[in-house]
Write a protein that holds these residues in place. Structure first.
Motif, PDB file in Angstrom:
ATOM      1  N   PRO A  78      -9.416  -0.774   6.872  1.00 27.63           N
ATOM      2  CA  PRO A  78      -9.906   0.168   5.732  1.00 27.63           C
ATOM      3  C   PRO A  78      -8.987   0.253   4.749  1.00 27.63           C
ATOM      4  N   LEU A  79      -7.775   0.228   5.203  1.00 25.88           N
ATOM      5  CA  LEU A  79      -6.542   0.312   3.937  1.00 25.88           C
ATOM      6  C   LEU A  79      -6.842  -0.966   3.031  1.00 25.88           C
ATOM      7  N   LEU A  80      -7.019  -2.162   3.734  1.00 20.46           N
ATOM      8  CA  LEU A  80      -7.085  -3.246   2.785  1.00 20.46           C
ATOM      9  C   LEU A  80      -8.427  -3.214   1.927  1.00 20.46           C
ATOM     10  N   LYS A  81      -9.485  -2.613   2.586  1.00 14.87           N
ATOM     11  CA  LYS A  81     -10.581  -2.636   1.679  1.00 14.87           C
ATOM     12  C   LYS A  81     -10.226  -1.422   0.466  1.00 14.87           C
ATOM     13  N   LEU A  82      -9.571  -0.525   0.796  1.00 13.81           N
ATOM     14  CA  LEU A  82      -9.206   0.496  -0.314  1.00 13.81           C
ATOM     15  C   LEU A  82      -8.587  -0.177  -1.372  1.00 13.81           C
ATOM     16  N   TYR A  83      -7.284  -0.895  -0.717  1.00 11.88           N
ATOM     17  CA  TYR A  83      -6.597  -2.094  -1.756  1.00 11.88           C
ATOM     18  C   TYR A  83      -7.237  -2.734  -2.520  1.00 11.88           C
ATOM     19  N   LYS A  84      -8.494  -3.283  -2.162  1.00  9.94           N
ATOM     20  CA  LYS A  84      -9.058  -4.134  -3.108  1.00  9.94           C
ATOM     21  C   LYS A  84     -10.095  -3.660  -4.147  1.00  9.94           C
ATOM     22  N   LYS A  85     -10.467  -2.138  -3.602  1.00  8.71           N
ATOM     23  CA  LYS A  85     -11.118  -1.440  -4.429  1.00  8.71           C
ATOM     24  C   LYS A  85     -10.257  -0.969  -5.756  1.00  8.71           C
ATOM     25  N   LEU A  86      -9.232  -0.489  -5.199  1.00 12.20           N
ATOM     26  CA  LEU A  86      -8.127   0.203  -6.278  1.00 12.20           C
ATOM     27  C   LEU A  86      -6.905  -0.184  -6.796  1.00 12.20           C
ATOM     28  N   GLU A  87      -7.051  -1.830  -6.642  1.00 13.62           N
ATOM     29  CA  GLU A  87      -6.120  -2.742  -7.080  1.00 13.62           C
ATOM     30  C   GLU A  87      -5.781  -2.795  -8.557  1.00 13.62           C
ATOM     31  N   ASN A  88      -6.624  -2.338  -9.344  1.00 16.21           N
ATOM     32  CA  ASN A  88      -6.524  -2.175 -10.841  1.00 16.21           C
ATOM     33  C   ASN A  88      -6.211  -0.766 -11.199  1.00 16.21           C
ATOM     34  N   ARG A  89      -5.814   0.063 -10.529  1.00 19.44           N
ATOM     35  CA  ARG A  89      -5.605   1.487 -10.922  1.00 19.44           C
ATOM     36  C   ARG A  89      -4.264   1.809 -10.981  1.00 19.44           C
ATOM     37  N   ILE A 102       0.940  -1.271  -0.023  1.00 19.02           N
ATOM     38  CA  ILE A 102       0.123  -0.062   0.025  1.00 19.02           C
ATOM     39  C   ILE A 102       0.963   1.344  -0.010  1.00 19.02           C
ATOM     40  N   TYR A 103       0.648   1.966  -1.047  1.00 16.97           N
ATOM     41  CA  TYR A 103       1.428   3.506  -1.152  1.00 16.97           C
ATOM     42  C   TYR A 103       0.867   4.365  -0.502  1.00 16.97           C
ATOM     43  N   PHE A 104       1.661   5.347   0.075  1.00 19.63           N
ATOM     44  CA  PHE A 104       1.079   6.428   0.727  1.00 19.63           C
ATOM     45  C   PHE A 104       2.031   7.624   0.558  1.00 19.63           C
ATOM     46  N   ASN A 105       1.614   8.968   0.702  1.00 15.88           N
ATOM     47  CA  ASN A 105       2.574   9.970   1.017  1.00 15.88           C
ATOM     48  C   ASN A 105       2.372  10.646   2.525  1.00 15.88           C
ATOM     49  N   VAL A 106       3.568  11.170   2.967  1.00 15.29           N
ATOM     50  CA  VAL A 106       3.595  11.753   4.371  1.00 15.29           C
ATOM     51  C   VAL A 106       3.719  13.420   4.064  1.00 15.29           C
ATOM     52  N   GLN A 107       2.838  14.157   4.763  1.00 20.06           N
ATOM     53  CA  GLN A 107       3.063  15.621   5.059  1.00 20.06           C
ATOM     54  C   GLN A 107       3.267  15.724   6.382  1.00 20.06           C
ATOM     55  N   TYR A 108       4.313  16.477   6.825  1.00 20.14           N
ATOM     56  CA  TYR A 108       4.771  17.061   8.223  1.00 20.14           C
ATOM     57  C   TYR A 108       4.426  18.205   8.461  1.00 20.14           C
ATOM     58  N   SER A 109       3.828  18.618   9.791  1.00 21.16           N
ATOM     59  CA  SER A 109       3.481  20.063   9.874  1.00 21.16           C
ATOM     60  C   SER A 109       3.521  20.115  11.513  1.00 21.16           C
ATOM     61  N   ASN A 110       2.951  21.231  12.004  1.00 21.67           N
ATOM     62  CA  ASN A 110       2.853  21.602  13.445  1.00 21.67           C
ATOM     63  C   ASN A 110       1.655  21.143  13.869  1.00 21.67           C
ATOM     64  N   ARG A 111       1.478  19.805  13.894  1.00 24.88           N
ATOM     65  CA  ARG A 111       0.191  19.230  14.419  1.00 24.88           C
ATOM     66  C   ARG A 111       0.544  18.322  15.627  1.00 24.88           C
ATOM     67  N   THR A 112      -0.555  17.872  16.382  1.00 24.92           N
ATOM     68  CA  THR A 112      -0.382  17.095  17.692  1.00 24.92           C
ATOM     69  C   THR A 112      -0.544  15.682  17.534  1.00 24.92           C
ATOM     70  N   LYS A 113      -1.292  15.250  16.403  1.00 22.55           N
ATOM     71  CA  LYS A 113      -1.517  13.768  16.168  1.00 22.55           C
ATOM     72  C   LYS A 113      -1.340  13.461  14.812  1.00 22.55           C
ATOM     73  N   ILE A 114      -1.247  12.117  14.580  1.00 18.74           N
ATOM     74  CA  ILE A 114      -1.175  11.482  13.254  1.00 18.74           C
ATOM     75  C   ILE A 114      -2.552  11.417  12.526  1.00 18.74           C
ATOM     76  N   GLU A 115      -2.805  11.820  11.311  1.00 19.02           N
ATOM     77  CA  GLU A 115      -4.156  11.475  10.752  1.00 19.02           C
ATOM     78  C   GLU A 115      -4.123  10.966   9.529  1.00 19.02           C
ATOM     79  N   MET A 116      -5.082  10.208   8.928  1.00 23.44           N
ATOM     80  CA  MET A 116      -4.799   9.627   7.584  1.00 23.44           C
ATOM     81  C   MET A 116      -5.904  10.209   6.674  1.00 23.44           C
ATOM     82  N   GLY A 141      -8.299   7.827  -4.365  1.00 21.93           N
ATOM     83  CA  GLY A 141      -7.770   6.799  -3.596  1.00 21.93           C
ATOM     84  C   GLY A 141      -6.281   6.997  -2.906  1.00 21.93           C
ATOM     85  N   HIS A 142      -5.636   8.263  -3.318  1.00 23.80           N
ATOM     86  CA  HIS A 142      -4.303   8.344  -2.891  1.00 23.80           C
ATOM     87  C   HIS A 142      -4.572   8.644  -1.110  1.00 23.80           C
ATOM     88  N   ILE A 143      -3.446   8.097  -0.596  1.00 26.66           N
ATOM     89  CA  ILE A 143      -3.481   8.052   0.909  1.00 26.66           C
ATOM     90  C   ILE A 143      -2.542   9.133   1.294  1.00 26.66           C
TER      91      ILE A 143
END
Length: 217
Positions: free
Chosen positions: A55-66, A10-24, A30-32
């Motif tokens: 939820p990530l595996l459900k997304l993978y199944k939905k987008l595996e042909n993209r 499963i591929y994803f990008n990370v954005q760092y900023s001045n925040r207090t918790k991790i959010e997806m 379908g980009h994460i």
């Protein structure tokens, strides 16, 4: 970046900023994107993603042909590069694919500069007539922070990577900069003018927020 969950990559990008918790955040295509506090260790991000395995595996199944667009290109024949909003292989963009990564990158840059210049020339001329203004000139530039600019002399600049975006998003940037010939700031009058020529300007602006990170060579 990527993570393997139940043998699924499963591929994803990370954005760092001045925040207090991790959010997806998962956009409609379908980009994460994982939004994390500055200096968050990679292991914390992987742990967070594994806690959201279902939820990530459900997304993978939905987008595996993209097609997947990576922000860090590998320059092999399976890599995808954006052109007018669509994923393309190297063979689709270059008549001849050089042997070295450095030369491939150089040829890709020349390709995007040429295409962006060609597109922008037509779209600036088209919207100048509609908006009723005239740019003094425009140039295609390399920029990491802006997609377009307009100075007090009505000289426009456009990021050479713009041809990676769909035409609607390119048009938004052209309209945006031409409207700056009337309003140099981003006050309400400016946005009303932009909105009068691009009813979907908010969605087009969001495209760059969502996909700017993968509009790379």
């Amino acid at each position: 970046m990527q993570i393997t969950i139940d043998d699924k990559i499963i591929y994803f990008n990370v954005q760092y900023s001045n925040r207090t918790k991790i959010e997806m955040v998962i956009d409609p295509s379908g980009h994460i994107t994982v939004k994390a506090p500055t200096k968050t260790p990679p292991e914390d991000i992987f742990r967070f993603l594994k806690s959201n395995a279902n939820p990530l595996l459900k997304l993978y199944k939905k987008l595996e042909n993209r097609e997947w667009i990576s922000s860090n290109k590998s320059y092999n024949h399976e890599e995808n590069f954006l052109y007018l909003g669509k994923p393309c292989k190297l063979d689709d963009l270059l008549e001849f694919v050089p042997e070295t990564d450095e030369e491939i990158q150089l040829q890709l840059k020349k390709f995007y500069i040429a295409k962006t210049k060609e597109i922008i020339k037509k779209r600036v001329k088209y919207y100048e007539k509609i908006i009723g203004t005239k740019a003094k000139s425009f140039t295609i530039v390399e920029s990491s922070g802006t997609w377009g600019t307009c100075n007090s002399m009505n000289v426009l600049t456009f990021n050479y990577r713009l041809s990676m975006a769909p035409m609607s998003a390119i048009d938004y940037v052209v309209i945006h900069e031409l409207c700056h010939t009337f309003h140099m700031n981003h006050d309400r009058s400016f946005w009303r003018k932009v909105g009068s020529y691009d009813l979907n300007y908010k969605e087009n602006e969001d495209f760059f927020k969502k996909f700017g990170g993968v509009m790379t060579i």
